[in-house]
Structure formats: C-alpha cells, structure tokens
Design an enzyme around this catalytic site. Sequence first.
Site, PDB file in Angstrom:
ATOM      1  N   HIS A 125     -12.079  -6.172  -4.277  1.00  0.00           N
ATOM      2  CA  HIS A 125     -12.231  -7.629  -4.353  1.00  0.00           C
ATOM      3  C   HIS A 125     -12.367  -8.246  -2.961  1.00  0.00           C
ATOM      4  CE1 HIS A 125     -11.866  -8.379  -8.677  1.00  0.00           C
ATOM      5  NE2 HIS A 125     -11.123  -7.294  -8.690  1.00  0.00           N
ATOM      6  N   HIS A 183      -4.215   7.020  -6.736  1.00  0.00           N
ATOM      7  CA  HIS A 183      -3.455   6.222  -5.776  1.00  0.00           C
ATOM      8  C   HIS A 183      -2.524   5.250  -6.478  1.00  0.00           C
ATOM      9  CE1 HIS A 183      -2.525   3.235  -2.678  1.00  0.00           C
ATOM     10  NE2 HIS A 183      -2.785   4.181  -1.805  1.00  0.00           N
ATOM     11  N   GLU A 213       1.399   5.022  -6.359  1.00  0.00           N
ATOM     12  CA  GLU A 213       1.929   3.665  -6.198  1.00  0.00           C
ATOM     13  C   GLU A 213       1.721   2.781  -7.421  1.00  0.00           C
ATOM     14  OE1 GLU A 213       0.421   1.918  -2.621  1.00  0.00           O
ATOM     15  OE2 GLU A 213       0.933   3.651  -1.375  1.00  0.00           O
ATOM     16  N   HIS A 245      -2.590  11.344   1.255  1.00  0.00           N
ATOM     17  CA  HIS A 245      -1.835  11.390   0.002  1.00  0.00           C
ATOM     18  C   HIS A 245      -1.910  12.775  -0.636  1.00  0.00           C
ATOM     19  CE1 HIS A 245      -0.492   7.301  -0.288  1.00  0.00           C
ATOM     20  NE2 HIS A 245      -1.716   6.813  -0.182  1.00  0.00           N
TER      21      HIS A 245
END
Length: 297
Positions: A125, A183, A213, A245
């Site tokens: 966004h 993620h 997360e 990660h």
Amino acid sequence: MPKTKTVFQLVILVSLCLFLSPGAWAHGHAHGHKKPDKRGILLVAFGSSYPQAQASFENIEARVKKAFPQVPVRWAYTSRIIRHKLNEKGKHYDSTAMALAKMMDEGFTHVAVQSLHTIPGAEFHDLRSIVTGFESMSCGFEKILLGYPLLSAPQDLVAVRDAMLNTIPEERKAGEAVIFMGHGTHHPSNAFYQAMAHSFQQEDPNVYVGTVEGSPSLEDILDRIEDKGTDTAYLMPFMSVAGDHVRNDMAGPGADSWKSILADKGIRTEAVLKGTAEYNTIADIWLDHLQDVFSHL
C-alpha cells in the site's frame, strides 16, 4: 541517469513536476514537444542483504527479461534498512521514489511497476501511494501502472497452492509434515495466509502454513502435528527470498527457531533454503501480473 546527477537534482526535478500546471504540460504537447514513447519496467521488492537471497531476484529478472526482451528493467528495494546495509557493502539500490525519479529523468514515458511482495500488505500500500503520486505529476510519465503482488485474487490462491505443492521435495514420505513459513502481518491482508493454510489443508492435511509475525503461528500448528504423531517435518519458505527469517527464524541454530522448537518436540526437520521466487512456476505468477499491467500501458 548519468552518475553526476545528484539526489538534490532529482528532488528538484520531481518538485518542478509537482508544481507545473497541467495547462503548461498540455501547451508543450500542442507545440509538438511530446516525448517519443519509451517503456520500462520497475521491479520492487522488500530486499535482502543476504547474498544467497539474490538467487530469487536473479531468477525473477531473468524471467522478466525473457518475456520483455526489448524493455529496460530497473530495481527498487522498499526497505531503508536493507538499502543501508547493502550500501555499506558497496552495493547501491534505490528506493521506489528515487528509482522512478531516475526513470523520469531518463525519459521513460510508460512504466509498469511490479510488486514482488507476497501479499498486498502495508509495504504494497505504501508502494501504491508512491505510484499514485507519480501518476498525478503533470509533467511526469504519460502512464504508470502497478502490478499486484503474488496473492491478490482468489485465482492466485489456487495457482500459488498448486505451484507450491509441486516444490515439495520428492523424498517426502506420506504422513510427513510440510510447514511453509510466511512473514505474517498485523495488516488485514494477513487473511491471505489463513486462506492459503485452508487451501493447502483441502489438498493435503499434512501441509501447513505458519507465519513469523501473524496468524497462523507455529504454535497454532504444533498441537495438530503432535496429535497425528508426526515425526518428520519439512520446513520451507513462503517468502520470495531465503533471507534472514528463513536462515535464522526458520532453520537457524537458536533456541527459538522453528527447527529448534520442533526438535524439542521430538520432530526431525528437513529445511529447504529456497525462496519462492527461485521456482519458475511461482515466479511466473508475478510475471502474469506484470504482463497484465504492461498490456495496458
């Protein structure tokens, strides 16, 4: 853009475009000063400072250049931290705004910006806001369009599910678990991970999606795996690159990595350190989104 151009000069260029009136731009067109068409592609990723992660970006770029052999391809990383780390290593990557400003300075008239994010979360966004800003400039690009991330429509869920199921190692045996690590986010678009988890379960009840997360988490999966008596689990990234990660949170030696947590439960793990963008079948879904927007330039 020539190397002698400074960031300050680019800021001035963009500022002038923001303040020039549409009438002045139209006046230039009326006197035959319309620039010749020059189309370009900007690939935008979060980025990664891990050298091994570059394999994903190299594969995406190769697929894009094969599909658009005559079109210049540029890159931008949305993470300021990643750009800073790479800059310290002598590797320079632009932010989205800077990359677009440079393309404008180079005379590009039509630009397709392709998001390489997995879901349309906050990063996407923010990217859309930047593209909209450049779209509104009266003396900027004639047309600029944004391609959607990997998951953005119901048909993407099916395409991604089928492609990812085909990436599971052939040596995996019946009854062994596969856990894809995404993620995750607090953004509402986290629902895409939950939808993917459901879609995988419909095809194979031993395939799971967890996130670092967001939801589902590894804890949401553990009880179900233990209840089935699963003794082996394949850990695979649901991220475009096998970066921090993947190498630490998923497969690292630390006590809080998924590999270590599963080992404490008596579950043997096999980690696959390969980002989704390294697989052509998945990279081509991003490419499909790019081809769609490019056809409308």
